[in-house]
Write an enzyme that holds these catalytic residues in place. Structure first.
Site, PDB file in Angstrom:
ATOM      1  N   SER A 174      43.159  44.872  39.611  1.00 54.32           N
ATOM      2  CA  SER A 174      43.097  43.569  40.240  1.00 54.32           C
ATOM      3  C   SER A 174      43.386  42.389  39.303  1.00 54.32           C
ATOM      4  O   SER A 174      43.673  41.291  39.776  1.00 54.32           O
ATOM      5  CB  SER A 174      41.714  43.376  40.863  1.00 54.32           C
ATOM      6  OG  SER A 174      40.718  43.291  39.867  1.00 54.32           O
ATOM      7  N   SER A 198      40.751  47.741  36.596  1.00 58.88           N
ATOM      8  CA  SER A 198      41.393  46.454  36.882  1.00 58.88           C
ATOM      9  C   SER A 198      41.891  45.668  35.670  1.00 58.88           C
ATOM     10  O   SER A 198      42.601  44.680  35.835  1.00 58.88           O
ATOM     11  CB  SER A 198      40.447  45.562  37.690  1.00 58.88           C
ATOM     12  OG  SER A 198      40.458  45.955  39.032  1.00 58.88           O
ATOM     13  N   LYS A 239      40.655  34.882  34.554  1.00 58.59           N
ATOM     14  CA  LYS A 239      40.699  35.484  35.891  1.00 58.59           C
ATOM     15  C   LYS A 239      39.811  34.689  36.840  1.00 58.59           C
ATOM     16  O   LYS A 239      38.719  34.253  36.457  1.00 58.59           O
ATOM     17  CB  LYS A 239      40.237  36.938  35.803  1.00 58.59           C
ATOM     18  CG  LYS A 239      40.377  37.719  37.109  1.00 58.59           C
ATOM     19  CD  LYS A 239      40.011  39.190  36.906  1.00 58.59           C
ATOM     20  CE  LYS A 239      40.177  40.001  38.184  1.00 58.59           C
ATOM     21  NZ  LYS A 239      39.825  41.419  38.004  1.00 58.59           N
TER      22      LYS A 239
END
Lengths: 98, 487
Positions: free
Chosen positions: B154, B178, B79
């Site tokens: 997210s 997330s 990420k």
């Protein structure tokens, strides 16, 4: 009760947040914040008078260690990210008047 | 069979046995990325050259016996809020459009020690603020099950990359859901560990008291293996916890006899999609049939979790994001008059609308006159929520419920009404507030063919309970590959 935020408060929050919003953005932000606060006011249904605020779930205290440099001099690499630099320093606009 | 259909642990075994080389696996992943990115857009940065060089290096270390672990040679996606030395790290924000970290996040370093090959960095909501990956400054990620739908957020890029089979596993971060919510939307498995388990050093902070890094993969075995690899005590993270019980793979046991599982009635009420409810209750039934003791109970306070969460997360974000000022790294506005004007203009031009919204709210709730009424009130509510979970875990080993109230919404549907988007986090945020571990794993598809996620929540430091329950449940199913994965 519906929250109403004054333009002065919005201006003050903008200073704290270091954000410069356009008039349009400011009105949108005001509306968003008012509806968020209306929603957040739900918390007032709870009696928390006998509850201590909990910032961490575990009893975390200050964690100390010896102040010893372990990662060496990363000056060059760090400055490589600077928008503006000179002589191993970050360049910023003048901050203090003579 | 296609190489990318393998789980991370399966690939690791094949590499170890000499059936597949690290370069072959890396090349296969890079080819998959090339073929699928146009449709999915999971990545912000793809490091083809770095990955191929690293693959050669890792193969040597495997051949000479230096690397022997289960993840040696397995390609991973990271990420884009985790710092990677020498590799662009943007947090999907314009304000970090050119930021090259000088160090690597501890969790990523731990993976590298285990022999990981980093393919690139995955797309996310800007600064992890959002539930759809639509607030990214670098384009929208699509759901590999139906590209008209969001992947969740997210960590939408990480979950979509795993579901689209562009990598073998990924790292995400979870502040209010997330990892678990996009795992649910993309039909993959993700764990948010107990707060303090994985070092946050090198994770670009959003809500520091809530943030945790965790694995995203095809199955529970992978997730337990990855979590074991990234867990470490780190003196560079002052909230890092010294844990001993971190042999998470020892919990991969197909046995839930006598395990006490509670389903909060408050998680099954208004707002929950009936198809999701049916799938969750069917999963509970399956665990019951395997010998678990399953009952419904009242958790209480569920409706207060989201308001408390948004106050705390916004407050911490407004403080954490003060560092982006156009001085030391990232975007600086072109024209300005003096220092303060430069700060303001750089930040206003560099941050997107959702980030600005949360910084404004955070600054407001921390300002004098409102601090007690909002910020301290939220922290007191957090204490009550923690107490409610403590009480529940006196009775139950695992709490079972949905990861999200619906399956993945269509692109563009969520951003118009932020409050509605926030309500989608109802089943995940309280887990962060209470510091608990949670896992989301697939438990079926709805009538639109979109995945449904089952969430299992454990008490602090009891990851093994949720891993065992998830593993036992998973044995009753086969992994379903997304349509994009099968392209």
């Amino acid at each position: 009760m519906a929250n109403v935020i004054s333009d002065e408060t919005m201006g003050y929050v903008g200073i704290l947040a270091k954000l410069e919003l356009s008039e349009e953005e400011k009105q949108a932000a005001k509306k968003d914040m008012e509806s968020m606060l209306d929603y957040i006011d739900k918390l007032n249904e709870l009696d928390t008078s006998k509850v201590e605020p909990m910032s961490h779930v575990f009893p975390v205290k200050n964690v100390f260690r010896e102040d010893v440099v372990e990662n060496g001099d990363g000056g060059e690499a760090t400055l490589a990210n600077a928008p503006e630099k000179r002589d191993r320093a970050f360049v910023v606009p003048k901050t203090v008047d003579q | 069979m296609k190489l990318l259909e393998l789980t991370a642990v399966e690939l690791g075994k094949k590499i170890k046995a000499g059936e597949v080389t690290v370069e072959e696996a890396t090349r296969a992943a890079l080819d998959a990325i090339k073929a699928k990115e146009e449709k999915v857009h999971s990545f912000v940065t793809i490091d083809e050259e770095g990955a191929m060089n690293r693959a050669k290096e890792v193969q040597k270390l495997i051949d000479d016996g230096t690397l022997t672990g289960p993840l040696a040679g397995v390609p991973v996606a990271i990420k884009d809020n985790l710092c990677t030395k020498g590799m662009l790290t943007t947090c999907s924000s314009k304000i970090l459009y050119n930021f090259i970290p000088t160090y690597t996040a501890e969790a990523v370093l731990n993976l590298e020690k285990a022999g990981a090959v980093i393919l690139g960095k995955t797309n996310m909501d800007e600064f992890a603020m959002g539930s759809t990956t639509e607030t990214s400054a670098y384009g929208v990620t699509k759901n590999p099950w139906n590209t008209e739908h969001v992947p969740g957020g997210s960590s939408g890029g990480s979950c979509a990359a795993v579901a689209a089979e562009e990598c073998f596993y990924a790292l995400g971060s979870d502040t209010g859901g997330s990892i678990r919510q996009p795992s649910s939307f993309c039909g993959v498995t993700g764990i948010k560990p107990t707060y303090g388990t994985v070092s946050r050093y090198g994770l670009i902070a959003y809500g520091s008291s809530l943030d945790q890094i965790g694995p995203v993969a095809k199955d529970v075995t992978d997730c337990a293996t990855i979590l074991e690899a990234i867990t470490s005590y780190d003196k560079k993270d002052s909230t890092s916890v010294k844990r001993e019980d971190t042999d998470f793979t020892s919990a991969l046991v197909d046995d839930v006899k006598g395990m006490k599982i509670g389903i909060p009635r408050d998680y099954l009420g208004e707002g929950l999609d009936p198809e999701v409810k049916t799938a969750i209750l069917a999963a509970a039934k399956t665990l019951e049939e395997k010998g678990a003791i399953v009952e419904e109970f009242d958790l209480s306070l569920v409706e207060y979790a989201i308001p408390a969460y948004y106050v705390i997360a916004a407050a911490e974000a407004s403080s954490n994001l003060a560092r982006f000022d156009g001085v030391k790294y990232g975007y600086r506005t072109k024209e300005y008059e003096g220092l303060h004007n430069m700060y303001k203009k750089s930040r206003s031009e560099g941050f997107g609308p959702e980030v600005k919204r949360r910084i404004m709210l955070g600054s407001f709730v921390l300002s004098s006159g409102y601090y007690d009424a909002y910020y301290l009130k939220a922290l007191r509510t957090k204490a009550l929520i923690k107490q409610a979970f403590d009480k529940a875990f006196e009775k139950y080993d695992v709490i079972l419920g949905p990861a999200a109230p619906t399956t993945a919404p269509k692109l563009g549907e969520s951003l118009s009404d932020p409050l509605k988007m926030y309500l989608g986090d109802v089943y995940t945020v309280s887990v962060n507030l209470a510091g608990l571990p949670g896992i989301s794993l697939p438990c079926g598809l709805d009538s639109k063919g979109l995945p449904i996620g089952l969430q299992l929540i454990g008490d602090c430091f009891k990851e093994k309970n949720i891993i065992r329950a998830a593993y036992a449940y998973e044995q009753t199913r086969t992994y379903q590959h997304s349509p994009i994965a099968q392209d």
